[in-house]
Design a protein around this motif. Structure first.
Motif: not given
Length: 131
Positions: A20-33
Motif C-alpha cells: 500500500f505504501l509503495m504506491n504513492v497514489e495511496n497516500f491521498e487516502a492517508l492525508m488529512p482532510e
C-alpha cells in the motif's frame, strides 16, 4: 529535527501495508482532510497542508515488508518520512512514521506543530489501508 508518530496497529499483514505504501497514489487516502494532493508519476506526489507551501515527495527506498522511505524532492526543505512496518501476527502489523529533517531553528519552530499533527494523522489513517 526528528519527530515520530505514535505506533499504529493495523489489521493488515506487513506485506499488505508495505505494498500500500509503495504506491504513492495511496497516500491521498492517508492525508488529512482538505489537503491538496496530486500524483505526479509512479514515484512522486505533491501535497500541501493548510498554511504551508506545496511539498513534492519522492519514493526513495523500499525494504520489502519492513520499510518505506519518502524524501523531499527539493533541497529547500530537506527531509525524509520513513514508515517502519513490523509484523506482529499473520494479519496484524505495527506502523511507525519517522520524520527527519535538517532545518534552521526558526524553520523548525514554525513547522514542528503542523508536521507533528500531519504524521499523527497519517498514522491514524492507516486504518484505511485496503478499503
Amino acid at each position: 529535527m526528528n519527530l515520530e508518530s505514535p505506533t499504529k496497529v493495523v489489521d493488515k499483514s506487513a506485506e499488505e501495508v508495505y505494498e500500500f505504501l509503495m504506491n504513492v497514489e495511496n497516500f491521498e487516502a492517508l492525508m488529512p482532510e482538505n489537503t491538496k494532493f496530486e500524483k505526479i508519476n509512479d514515484t512522486r506526489f505533491l501535497f500541501a497542508l493548510k498554511g504551508m507551501p506545496e511539498i513534492v515527495l519522492d519514493l526513495k527506498e523500499g525494504v520489502p515488508h519492513s520499510k518505506v522511505v519518502l524524501g523531499a524532492a527539493s533541497d529547500k526543505l530537506p527531509f525524509t518520512l520513513t514508515g517502519n512496518i513490523t509484523q506482529i501476527e499473520d494479519t496484524k502489523s505495527e506502523v511507525k512514521l519517522i520524520f527527519e529533517g535538517s532545518f534552521n531553528p526558526m524553520m523548525s519552530m514554525m513547522i514542528k506543530g503542523p508536521i507533528t499533527k500531519f504524521i499523527e494523522t497519517l498514522a491514524t489513517n492507516m486504518d484505511r489501508i485496503g478499503q
